[in-house]
Motif scaffolding. Structure first.
Motif, PDB file in Angstrom:
ATOM      1  N   LEU A  86     -10.796  19.636   1.553  1.00  0.00           N
ATOM      2  CA  LEU A  86      -9.573  19.718   0.966  1.00  0.00           C
ATOM      3  C   LEU A  86      -8.778  18.602   0.278  1.00  0.00           C
ATOM      4  CD1 LEU A  86      -8.361  21.218   4.935  1.00  0.00           C
ATOM      5  CD2 LEU A  86      -8.636  22.342   2.381  1.00  0.00           C
ATOM      6  N   ARG A  87      -9.674  18.197  -0.235  1.00  0.00           N
ATOM      7  CA  ARG A  87      -9.617  15.938  -0.022  1.00  0.00           C
ATOM      8  C   ARG A  87      -8.941  16.548  -1.584  1.00  0.00           C
ATOM      9  NH1 ARG A  87     -15.461  13.101   0.103  1.00  0.00           N
ATOM     10  NH2 ARG A  87     -14.857  12.845   1.949  1.00  0.00           N
ATOM     11  N   PRO A  88      -8.786  17.157  -2.294  1.00  0.00           N
ATOM     12  CA  PRO A  88      -7.415  17.684  -3.878  1.00  0.00           C
ATOM     13  C   PRO A  88      -6.530  18.005  -3.433  1.00  0.00           C
ATOM     14  CG  PRO A  88      -9.699  19.651  -4.243  1.00  0.00           C
ATOM     15  CD  PRO A  88     -10.345  18.808  -2.983  1.00  0.00           C
ATOM     16  N   LEU A  89      -6.419  18.307  -2.455  1.00  0.00           N
ATOM     17  CA  LEU A  89      -4.540  18.692  -1.792  1.00  0.00           C
ATOM     18  C   LEU A  89      -4.090  16.925  -1.729  1.00  0.00           C
ATOM     19  CD1 LEU A  89      -5.197  21.157   1.875  1.00  0.00           C
ATOM     20  CD2 LEU A  89      -4.888  21.522  -1.020  1.00  0.00           C
ATOM     21  N   SER A  90      -4.754  16.552  -2.056  1.00  0.00           N
ATOM     22  CA  SER A  90      -4.391  14.836  -1.418  1.00  0.00           C
ATOM     23  C   SER A  90      -3.332  14.868  -2.761  1.00  0.00           C
ATOM     24  CB  SER A  90      -4.450  14.108  -0.256  1.00  0.00           C
ATOM     25  OG  SER A  90      -5.255  14.658   0.448  1.00  0.00           O
ATOM     26  N   LEU A  91      -4.179  14.701  -3.775  1.00  0.00           N
ATOM     27  CA  LEU A  91      -4.324  14.216  -5.033  1.00  0.00           C
ATOM     28  C   LEU A  91      -2.796  14.029  -5.739  1.00  0.00           C
ATOM     29  CD1 LEU A  91      -7.200  15.521  -6.816  1.00  0.00           C
ATOM     30  CD2 LEU A  91      -7.274  13.532  -5.284  1.00  0.00           C
ATOM     31  N   ASP A  92      -2.280  13.144  -6.686  1.00  0.00           N
ATOM     32  CA  ASP A  92      -0.831  12.851  -7.449  1.00  0.00           C
ATOM     33  C   ASP A  92      -0.716  13.660  -8.953  1.00  0.00           C
ATOM     34  OD1 ASP A  92      -2.184  11.553  -8.585  1.00  0.00           O
ATOM     35  OD2 ASP A  92      -0.788   9.734  -8.246  1.00  0.00           O
ATOM     36  N   TRP A  93      -1.592  14.767  -8.545  1.00  0.00           N
ATOM     37  CA  TRP A  93      -1.084  15.329 -10.067  1.00  0.00           C
ATOM     38  C   TRP A  93      -0.539  16.151 -10.301  1.00  0.00           C
ATOM     39  CZ3 TRP A  93      -7.312  17.181  -9.860  1.00  0.00           C
ATOM     40  CH2 TRP A  93      -8.027  15.620 -10.629  1.00  0.00           C
ATOM     41  N   TYR A  94       0.211  17.400  -9.353  1.00  0.00           N
ATOM     42  CA  TYR A  94       1.522  17.912  -9.026  1.00  0.00           C
ATOM     43  C   TYR A  94       2.554  18.278  -9.672  1.00  0.00           C
ATOM     44  CZ  TYR A  94      -3.432  18.705  -6.942  1.00  0.00           C
ATOM     45  OH  TYR A  94      -5.208  19.001  -6.498  1.00  0.00           O
ATOM     46  N   THR A  95       2.816  17.545 -10.964  1.00  0.00           N
ATOM     47  CA  THR A  95       3.928  16.966 -10.844  1.00  0.00           C
ATOM     48  C   THR A  95       4.327  17.516 -12.285  1.00  0.00           C
ATOM     49  OG1 THR A  95       3.111  14.972 -11.480  1.00  0.00           O
ATOM     50  CG2 THR A  95       3.874  14.734  -9.444  1.00  0.00           C
ATOM     51  N   ASP A  96       6.195  17.063 -12.511  1.00  0.00           N
ATOM     52  CA  ASP A  96       6.172  17.484 -13.866  1.00  0.00           C
ATOM     53  C   ASP A  96       5.647  17.323 -14.717  1.00  0.00           C
ATOM     54  OD1 ASP A  96       7.731  19.667 -12.694  1.00  0.00           O
ATOM     55  OD2 ASP A  96       9.717  18.362 -12.983  1.00  0.00           O
ATOM     56  N   ASP A  97       5.238  15.558 -15.284  1.00  0.00           N
ATOM     57  CA  ASP A  97       4.838  14.888 -15.845  1.00  0.00           C
ATOM     58  C   ASP A  97       2.409  15.197 -16.004  1.00  0.00           C
ATOM     59  OD1 ASP A  97       3.701  13.002 -13.486  1.00  0.00           O
ATOM     60  OD2 ASP A  97       4.506  11.511 -14.722  1.00  0.00           O
ATOM     61  N   GLY A  98       2.201  15.771 -14.483  1.00  0.00           N
ATOM     62  CA  GLY A  98       1.274  15.679 -14.927  1.00  0.00           C
ATOM     63  C   GLY A  98       0.907  17.407 -14.902  1.00  0.00           C
ATOM     64  N   LEU A  99      -0.110  18.103 -14.194  1.00  0.00           N
ATOM     65  CA  LEU A  99      -0.455  19.559 -14.117  1.00  0.00           C
ATOM     66  C   LEU A  99       0.965  20.326 -14.336  1.00  0.00           C
ATOM     67  CD1 LEU A  99      -3.051  20.193 -12.066  1.00  0.00           C
ATOM     68  CD2 LEU A  99      -3.538  20.338 -14.340  1.00  0.00           C
ATOM     69  N   GLY A 100       1.851  20.079 -13.900  1.00  0.00           N
ATOM     70  CA  GLY A 100       3.184  20.567 -14.339  1.00  0.00           C
ATOM     71  C   GLY A 100       3.649  20.752 -16.397  1.00  0.00           C
ATOM     72  N   ALA A 101       2.958  19.810 -16.603  1.00  0.00           N
ATOM     73  CA  ALA A 101       3.153  19.912 -18.238  1.00  0.00           C
ATOM     74  C   ALA A 101       1.988  20.932 -19.234  1.00  0.00           C
ATOM     75  CB  ALA A 101       3.253  18.474 -18.804  1.00  0.00           C
ATOM     76  N   ALA A 102       1.603  20.973 -18.044  1.00  0.00           N
ATOM     77  CA  ALA A 102       0.494  22.125 -18.441  1.00  0.00           C
ATOM     78  C   ALA A 102       1.308  24.137 -19.047  1.00  0.00           C
ATOM     79  CB  ALA A 102      -0.956  22.502 -17.911  1.00  0.00           C
ATOM     80  N   ASP A 103       0.881  24.339 -20.144  1.00  0.00           N
ATOM     81  CA  ASP A 103       0.878  25.603 -20.461  1.00  0.00           C
ATOM     82  C   ASP A 103      -0.031  26.410 -19.833  1.00  0.00           C
ATOM     83  OD1 ASP A 103       3.554  25.110 -21.862  1.00  0.00           O
ATOM     84  OD2 ASP A 103       2.593  24.291 -23.976  1.00  0.00           O
ATOM     85  N   LEU A 104      -0.446  25.777 -19.293  1.00  0.00           N
ATOM     86  CA  LEU A 104      -1.996  27.109 -18.852  1.00  0.00           C
ATOM     87  C   LEU A 104      -2.625  26.053 -18.283  1.00  0.00           C
ATOM     88  CD1 LEU A 104      -3.616  29.887 -18.412  1.00  0.00           C
ATOM     89  CD2 LEU A 104      -4.958  28.975 -20.256  1.00  0.00           C
ATOM     90  N   CYS A 105      -3.519  26.268 -16.945  1.00  0.00           N
ATOM     91  CA  CYS A 105      -4.459  25.334 -16.507  1.00  0.00           C
ATOM     92  C   CYS A 105      -6.018  26.037 -16.035  1.00  0.00           C
ATOM     93  CB  CYS A 105      -4.628  25.394 -14.290  1.00  0.00           C
ATOM     94  SG  CYS A 105      -3.040  23.711 -14.337  1.00  0.00           S
ATOM     95  N   HIS A 106      -7.337  25.643 -17.008  1.00  0.00           N
ATOM     96  CA  HIS A 106      -8.126  26.063 -16.750  1.00  0.00           C
ATOM     97  C   HIS A 106      -8.802  25.654 -15.717  1.00  0.00           C
ATOM     98  CE1 HIS A 106     -11.328  27.864 -20.059  1.00  0.00           C
ATOM     99  NE2 HIS A 106     -11.976  27.746 -18.101  1.00  0.00           N
ATOM    100  N   VAL A 107      -9.550  26.309 -14.932  1.00  0.00           N
ATOM    101  CA  VAL A 107     -10.602  25.590 -13.459  1.00  0.00           C
ATOM    102  C   VAL A 107     -12.054  26.246 -14.348  1.00  0.00           C
ATOM    103  CG1 VAL A 107     -10.928  25.423 -11.191  1.00  0.00           C
ATOM    104  CG2 VAL A 107      -8.280  25.549 -12.354  1.00  0.00           C
ATOM    105  N   THR A 108     -13.014  25.461 -14.372  1.00  0.00           N
ATOM    106  CA  THR A 108     -13.691  25.307 -15.228  1.00  0.00           C
ATOM    107  C   THR A 108     -15.499  26.028 -13.897  1.00  0.00           C
ATOM    108  OG1 THR A 108     -14.662  23.397 -14.552  1.00  0.00           O
ATOM    109  CG2 THR A 108     -13.841  24.184 -16.731  1.00  0.00           C
ATOM    110  N   SER A 109     -14.556  25.813 -12.691  1.00  0.00           N
ATOM    111  CA  SER A 109     -15.345  27.053 -11.526  1.00  0.00           C
ATOM    112  C   SER A 109     -14.992  27.067  -9.994  1.00  0.00           C
ATOM    113  CB  SER A 109     -16.944  25.472 -11.151  1.00  0.00           C
ATOM    114  OG  SER A 109     -16.083  24.487 -10.239  1.00  0.00           O
ATOM    115  N   GLY A 110     -15.197  27.513  -9.515  1.00  0.00           N
ATOM    116  CA  GLY A 110     -14.526  27.813  -8.347  1.00  0.00           C
ATOM    117  C   GLY A 110     -14.422  27.533  -6.821  1.00  0.00           C
ATOM    118  N   GLY A 111     -14.073  27.402  -5.707  1.00  0.00           N
ATOM    119  CA  GLY A 111     -14.385  26.863  -4.844  1.00  0.00           C
ATOM    120  C   GLY A 111     -13.461  25.636  -4.874  1.00  0.00           C
TER     121      GLY A 111
END
Length: 565
Positions: free
Chosen positions: A179-204
């Motif tokens: 669950l460590r990725p829950l604490s990252l600061d990537w989920y903002t409008d200037d982070g992943l929120g600025a992408a038109d599409l998220c492509h995840v290259t593996s599960g888990g």
């Protein structure tokens, strides 16, 4: 468009599983812009550095999965209560029936459990966003006691109720890491929120940033799995207690189901992975099989010159490890030598870690025992018909030379996902003998011989049949090369993903509204590829992000140097 590429343990690091195909994908789609979000697996991987990045990669953000320092966040009473409720609900789902087979529960009950798991997961993510990281809370005594209460609660599975203190500590530690990725600061409008599409290259756990970008910013999610992480978990840690295996299987199963449910499309790398995904709850309508793209150019010279092969040689190429079952191959070769005494076996590869090194030593000892050095006369030095070699030596300077050295390429594995070595042999126009594991039958498609795994006699009979029939070898090799060039090249992989990107974006509601000078929306003002680098010309337009401030926000022009990419 702008793609948020989320990779675990691979791109853009020099070493890693998904490094090659991610790099080829990014370089092949130069018309798009990529933001890379990399989760590293070890300190050594980080120290080895990155591969050279093409200009379409705008930025790279990294975070380690292998370590997490205590962030020093001290929750107040309300935050602690909130954590206990969310974490308690998450582990309760795991203890009450998350590990049960889907056929044992009603559809409504399964949907309810999935909703409970998802709500608890996103509740923890919202807590991390509002109050700070979860590292301290997940490592706290509260987390362990909450897990213990869930295991002892009425209605918990028998395996969960049997969990002892060491089991609880092991499960709590694993959940904290996952669950460590829950604490990252990537989920903002200037982070992943600025992408038109998220492509995840593996599960888990690597899929968590994509799930949170979808949850917080409504960014569509594309999941690619060339190896199903849930299957990997089932095969791992065979010595763990039943309680640990049950609880962790429940967590990874629920996480996989949540990822499959939220993804706009899922791209398995082969039919074997696709069947696993369907079994774990993926909607068949969302699945698009996309084979890994491989560079065929370095095998072109060998593939166009099949006559260069030694007609009396078998060749095996790959990583040396127990799952490759070289022991069965050596025993099969002993049977081959009885029928064709001139035949030689070349084993080309390097050991995979300490276990692989020990296995290589065992195979060398077995080869020396089965095949004593043979001499042509009393005054000559003996030679063993089995050779162990590595790429880069004087005889095999390149990978293509290894396949060129044998008339028949052999794969003897007992466990295999997508057989990369088999495809390389097909590019080289080589006839192949393979064991029926993983995606082998799907890849070979009738252009080679397939035998049951752990069956040396069947493997030997297939090899002898091809060694004795050069015309058949040539026909199978030509058909294999044609099939590989049609299905498994970098070009087909890039074309497939480009179409999938456009398909997802074309049916995704636009998250930015373009207003004219009077404040009225402009229909069709946002192109199908929702992010186009460069300067806007002509009429001034203003953009408003959905869910953003009510007053229009003037768009910031992109510098000309970026627009020239």
């Amino acid at each position: 468009m702008r793609i948020g590429l989320i990779a675990e343990g691979g791109y853009p690091y020099v070493s890693g599983d998904a490094r090659l195909w991610c790099d080829r994908l990014v370089r092949g789609l130069a018309q798009h812009e990529f933001d890379v979000y990399a989760l590293s697996r070890s300190e050594r991987q980080e120290d080895e550095g990155w591969v050279p990045l093409p200009p379409q990669v705008s930025r790279v953000r990294t975070a380690p999965l292998w370590t997490a320092e205590d962030d020093g966040v001290m929750y107040g009473r309300r935050a602690r209560r909130r954590f206990a409720e969310c974490y308690g609900e998450l582990v309760a789902v795991l203890c009450e029936g998350g590990a049960r087979d889907a056929s044992e529960a009603s559809e409504d009950a399964s949907a309810l459990e999935a909703d409970r798991f998802g709500n608890a997961l996103y509740g923890l993510a919202e807590l991390a966003r509002d109050e700070g990281g979860l590292v301290g809370a997940l490592r706290s005594e509260t987390a362990v006691r909450t897990l213990e209460r869930a295991c002892r609660a009425r209605g918990a599975l028998q395996t969960a109720r049997e969990a002892r203190v060491p089991d609880l500590l092991t499960v709590a530690t694993h959940l904290e890491r996952a669950l460590r990725p829950l604490s990252l600061d990537w989920y903002t409008d200037d982070g992943l929120g600025a992408a038109d599409l998220c492509h995840v290259t593996s599960g888990g756990p690597a899929a968590l940033p994509g799930l949170l970008a979808h949850h917080f910013c409504d960014v569509p999610l594309l999941l690619t799995e060339y190896g199903v992480r849930l299957r990997t978990h089932y095969l791992a840690a065979p010595d763990a207690s039943p309680a640990v295996r049950s609880l962790l299987a429940a967590f990874h199963g629920r996480l996989a189901a949540e990822t499959y449910a939220r993804a706009a499309l899922i791209t398995p790398g082969n039919g074997h992975a696709r069947r696993w995904q369907e079994r774990c709850g993926a909607d068949r309508a969302k699945l698009r099989t996309v084979y890994p793209g491989m560079d065929a150019s370095r095998f072109a010279e060998v593939g166009e010159s099949p006559e260069c092969a030694d007609p009396d040689s078998l060749v095996w190429v790959g990583r040396v490890e127990p799952t490759k079952d070289l022991v069965s191959l050596l025993h099969a070769f002993a049977e081959v030598r009885k029928e064709e005494p001139k035949t030689r076996l070349r084993i080309v590869g390097t050991p995979a870690g300490p276990e692989g090194a020990a296995y290589l030593g065992h195979c060398r000892a077995l080869a020396a025992q089965l095949f004593p050095d043979e001499a042509e006369g009393p005054h000559t030095v003996g030679d063993n018909p089995v050779s162990f070699e590595e790429i880069g030596g004087p005889e095999l300077p390149a990978l293509a030379d290894a396949y060129a050295s044998g008339a028949v390429s052999v794969l003897s594995s007992v466990v295999e996902g997508f057989p990369i070595g088999l495809v390389e042999a097909m590019f080289c126009g080589r006839a192949t003998v393979s064991t029926d594991v993983g995606a082998v039958v799907e890849v070979i498609g009738g252009t080679g011989l397939v035998v049951p795994p752990r069956n040396p006699r069947a493997l030997a009979e297939a090899c002898v049949a091809l060694l004795r029939d050069p015309e058949r070898r040539e026909r199978l090799g030509a058909a294999a090369r044609a099939r590989a060039l049609e299905l498994f090249t970098v070009e087909q992989n890039i074309t497939a993903f480009h179409g999938i990107y456009l398909e997802i974006v074309s049916r995704t509601p636009v998250r930015r509204v373009v207003l004219d000078e009077a404040g009225a929306p402009l229909p069709f003002a946002v192109p199908a590829e929702a992010h186009v680098p460069g300067r806007w010309t002509g009429r001034t337009a203003r953009l408003v992000a959905r869910g953003g401030p009510p007053t229009p926000v003037r768009a910031t022009p992109i510098p000309a140097t970026e627009g020239a990419r």
